[in-house]
Scaffold this motif. Structure first.
Motif, PDB file in Angstrom:
ATOM      1  N   PHE A 210       0.916  -1.334   0.057  1.00 22.61           N
ATOM      2  CA  PHE A 210       0.039   0.026  -0.107  1.00 22.61           C
ATOM      3  C   PHE A 210       1.092   1.215   0.023  1.00 22.61           C
ATOM      4  CE2 PHE A 210      -3.967  -2.170   2.379  1.00 22.61           C
ATOM      5  CZ  PHE A 210      -4.128  -2.958   1.138  1.00 22.61           C
ATOM      6  N   CYS A 211       1.103   1.776  -1.062  1.00 21.69           N
ATOM      7  CA  CYS A 211       1.891   2.906  -1.350  1.00 21.69           C
ATOM      8  C   CYS A 211       1.183   4.298  -1.326  1.00 21.69           C
ATOM      9  CB  CYS A 211       2.668   2.898  -2.682  1.00 21.69           C
ATOM     10  SG  CYS A 211       3.853   1.415  -2.622  1.00 21.69           S
ATOM     11  N   ASN A 212       1.751   5.380  -0.964  1.00 19.76           N
ATOM     12  CA  ASN A 212       1.114   6.806  -0.664  1.00 19.76           C
ATOM     13  C   ASN A 212       0.153   6.797   0.173  1.00 19.76           C
ATOM     14  OD1 ASN A 212       2.894   8.355  -2.988  1.00 19.76           O
ATOM     15  ND2 ASN A 212       1.519   6.866  -4.337  1.00 19.76           N
ATOM     16  N   LEU A 213       0.385   5.634   1.599  1.00 18.73           N
ATOM     17  CA  LEU A 213      -0.516   5.730   2.541  1.00 18.73           C
ATOM     18  C   LEU A 213      -0.142   6.690   3.652  1.00 18.73           C
ATOM     19  CD1 LEU A 213      -2.909   4.292   3.608  1.00 18.73           C
ATOM     20  CD2 LEU A 213      -1.477   2.572   4.716  1.00 18.73           C
ATOM     21  N   GLN A 214      -0.746   7.930   3.583  1.00 14.21           N
ATOM     22  CA  GLN A 214      -0.243   8.859   4.550  1.00 14.21           C
ATOM     23  C   GLN A 214      -0.694   8.819   5.685  1.00 14.21           C
ATOM     24  OE1 GLN A 214       1.897  11.218   3.316  1.00 14.21           O
ATOM     25  NE2 GLN A 214       1.938  10.333   1.373  1.00 14.21           N
ATOM     26  N   ALA A 215       0.385   9.074   6.878  1.00 18.87           N
ATOM     27  CA  ALA A 215      -0.061   8.922   8.264  1.00 18.87           C
ATOM     28  C   ALA A 215      -1.173   9.988   8.759  1.00 18.87           C
ATOM     29  CB  ALA A 215       1.072   9.206   9.075  1.00 18.87           C
ATOM     30  N   ASP A 216      -2.122   9.524   9.280  1.00 16.17           N
ATOM     31  CA  ASP A 216      -3.401  10.320   9.692  1.00 16.17           C
ATOM     32  C   ASP A 216      -4.067  10.744   8.512  1.00 16.17           C
ATOM     33  OD1 ASP A 216      -2.622  10.097  12.491  1.00 16.17           O
ATOM     34  OD2 ASP A 216      -1.544  11.887  12.387  1.00 16.17           O
ATOM     35  N   GLY A 217      -4.035  10.188   7.484  1.00 12.02           N
ATOM     36  CA  GLY A 217      -4.642  10.603   6.489  1.00 12.02           C
ATOM     37  C   GLY A 217      -6.096   9.764   6.297  1.00 12.02           C
ATOM     38  N   ALA A 218      -6.984  10.069   5.315  1.00 10.97           N
ATOM     39  CA  ALA A 218      -8.515   9.551   5.381  1.00 10.97           C
ATOM     40  C   ALA A 218      -8.334   7.777   4.887  1.00 10.97           C
ATOM     41  CB  ALA A 218      -9.130  10.104   4.136  1.00 10.97           C
ATOM     42  N   TYR A 219      -7.446   7.496   4.183  1.00 10.77           N
ATOM     43  CA  TYR A 219      -7.165   6.087   3.961  1.00 10.77           C
ATOM     44  C   TYR A 219      -6.856   5.473   5.229  1.00 10.77           C
ATOM     45  CZ  TYR A 219      -7.495   5.905  -1.028  1.00 10.77           C
ATOM     46  OH  TYR A 219      -7.634   6.059  -2.241  1.00 10.77           O
ATOM     47  N   GLN A 220      -5.710   5.986   6.007  1.00  8.13           N
ATOM     48  CA  GLN A 220      -5.204   5.248   7.412  1.00  8.13           C
ATOM     49  C   GLN A 220      -6.120   5.267   8.432  1.00  8.13           C
ATOM     50  OE1 GLN A 220      -2.273   3.841   7.666  1.00  8.13           O
ATOM     51  NE2 GLN A 220      -1.397   4.368   9.522  1.00  8.13           N
ATOM     52  N   ASN A 221      -6.722   6.300   8.566  1.00  2.78           N
ATOM     53  CA  ASN A 221      -7.886   6.519   9.440  1.00  2.78           C
ATOM     54  C   ASN A 221      -8.979   5.450   9.430  1.00  2.78           C
ATOM     55  OD1 ASN A 221      -6.357   8.526  11.029  1.00  2.78           O
ATOM     56  ND2 ASN A 221      -7.617  10.018   9.900  1.00  2.78           N
ATOM     57  N   GLU A 222      -9.333   5.404   8.189  1.00  6.52           N
ATOM     58  CA  GLU A 222     -10.493   4.247   7.840  1.00  6.52           C
ATOM     59  C   GLU A 222     -10.148   2.850   7.929  1.00  6.52           C
ATOM     60  OE1 GLU A 222     -14.466   3.354   7.253  1.00  6.52           O
ATOM     61  OE2 GLU A 222     -13.632   5.213   7.450  1.00  6.52           O
ATOM     62  N   LEU A 223      -8.935   2.525   7.638  1.00  3.87           N
ATOM     63  CA  LEU A 223      -8.141   1.141   7.741  1.00  3.87           C
ATOM     64  C   LEU A 223      -8.090   0.965   9.269  1.00  3.87           C
ATOM     65  CD1 LEU A 223      -5.643   1.200   4.927  1.00  3.87           C
ATOM     66  CD2 LEU A 223      -7.530  -0.181   5.074  1.00  3.87           C
ATOM     67  N   LEU A 224      -7.668   1.824   9.960  1.00  5.11           N
ATOM     68  CA  LEU A 224      -7.547   1.594  11.664  1.00  5.11           C
ATOM     69  C   LEU A 224      -8.961   1.325  12.169  1.00  5.11           C
ATOM     70  CD1 LEU A 224      -4.649   3.988  12.508  1.00  5.11           C
ATOM     71  CD2 LEU A 224      -4.498   1.469  12.449  1.00  5.11           C
TER      72      LEU A 224
END
Length: 377
Positions: A210-224
């Motif tokens: 999973f590239c370009n996965l920014q910390a505290d981004g929308a993708y990251q927050n939803e995955l967590l």
């Protein structure tokens, strides 16, 4: 005492000479602190008042019979308060209400199934107890099934770990946060979870990136939020905030996009294929192709037109369909096998099957002639 007086006297004398009083300094500091505290209090009151006004608006619309959710989280209220137009608020509330309805329906189905399961288990227990009285007790397989489930999980985890060390990478580009609405992003994360599950159960899984996965981004927050912090940390994938061009040689990268003019004819095990992690309901054509061209990457598309009689609509597939297609194509090297995972509602059979249907119709037309053909005879 003399030492203290000698030290403090010059300071006091300086204050007297300069005309500064200690009381004046204390008053100024207290007024400054009071002003800062007042500003913070005003900002907090404004934020709380806007959230309260948003809650009152939702309650009023609910009483008016409009389609709004029965319950809202604090995050959803803040999102609603940030919307500026009335139409955008209505659309967001409608989305939340529909989502809540689906969740409630799933819960009711689960409860109904649970009740049916318990009823059937009670019936089965009654039958088993009657049969046990006749033939004596038997060893149940509950312990064996639990052992088998744990063993299977360990086996799949070991295979995924082996894939991370030795198998071919497959990259999902997570750089499309700004191109999706909230609902589209949630659907994307749901499909990514399906991707991880299908890949983990495959015979020859990929090493998922999973590239370009920014910390505290929308993708990251939803995955967590979906996985949980502990399960996400244990997940056997590689997540990075770096781009794929920084992790792999550029000549090995191939961006898979439906807008590419190049067709992927054969599978290359030396390449690193990239899939855009994007659910695009508004059909922003050329988005992933433009991203690949900007980075000067090779592109390719699946040969859907070459194998399938496409009915209608854009040739976009979901992420879970793409992973199943790529896993099968990697294993067999045959598009006929891989493209079976394309939903059948989107196409009317393969070209070869369609040709056989036409030949069959022609043969039937000759063997069973109509009235006009009979007159000609």
């Amino acid at each position: 005492f003399k030492t203290r007086q000698a030290v403090s006297c010059p300071i006091y004398m300086v204050m007297l000479c300069s005309g500064i009083s200690l009381r004046h300094i204390t008053v100024e500091k207290s007024e400054e602190m009071r002003t800062l505290d007042l500003d913070k209090w005003k900002s907090k009151q404004q934020d709380s008042s806007s959230l309260d006004a948003t809650r009152d608006l939702v309650a009023m619309w609910r009483q008016a019979g409009k389609l709004v959710p029965q319950e809202m989280t604090e995050e959803e209220v803040q999102t609603l308060a940030g919307l500026t137009t009335k139409s955008s608020r209505k659309k967001y509330l409608k989305y939340l209400a529909i989502k809540e309805g689906h969740k409630r329906a799933r819960k009711e189905k689960q409860q109904q199934r649970k009740a049916e399961r318990e009823a059937s288990m009670e019936t089965r227990r009654g039958r088993d107890s009657d049969a046990e009285e006749e033939r004596g007790p038997e060893l149940k397989n509950t312990l064996f099934l639990q052992f088998w489930g744990r063993t299977l999980d360990k086996h799949l985890a070991w295979r995924s770990a082996q894939a991370m060390l030795f198998d071919q990478p497959l990259v999902f580009d997570m750089s499309y946060e700004s191109n999706m609405a909230r609902r589209e992003l949630e659907n994307t994360v749901s499909q990514l979870m399906e991707v991880e599950g299908w890949n983990r159960r495959a015979t020859e899984p990929y090493h998922l990136h999973f590239c370009n996965l920014q910390a505290d981004g929308a993708y990251q927050n939803e995955l967590l939020k979906r996985y949980g912090a502990e399960a996400w940390d244990r997940l056997l994938i590689t997540s990075s905030d770096q781009q794929h061009v920084d992790l792999f040689p550029r000549e090995q990268l191939v961006y898979l996009t439906a807008d590419s003019p190049n067709v992927l004819r054969r599978y290359d095990h030396s390449k690193v294929y990239i899939i855009g992690a994007l659910v695009d309901r508004s059909i922003q054509s050329g988005l992933s192709l433009a991203n690949a061209k900007r980075l000067n990457l090779a592109t390719a598309r699946l040969p859907l037109d070459e194998f399938l009689h496409w009915e209608m609509g854009a040739k976009n597939l979901t992420l879970d369909q793409m992973i199943r297609i790529m896993l099968t194509f990697k294993e067999t090297g045959k598009w006929e096998e891989a493209l079976k995972f394309v939903p059948k509602r989107k196409y009317d059979g393969f070209h070869q099957q369609q040709t056989q249907k036409e030949i069959t119709k022609k043969v039937r037309g000759v063997t069973n002639p109509g009235p006009r053909q009979m007159k000609g005879l």
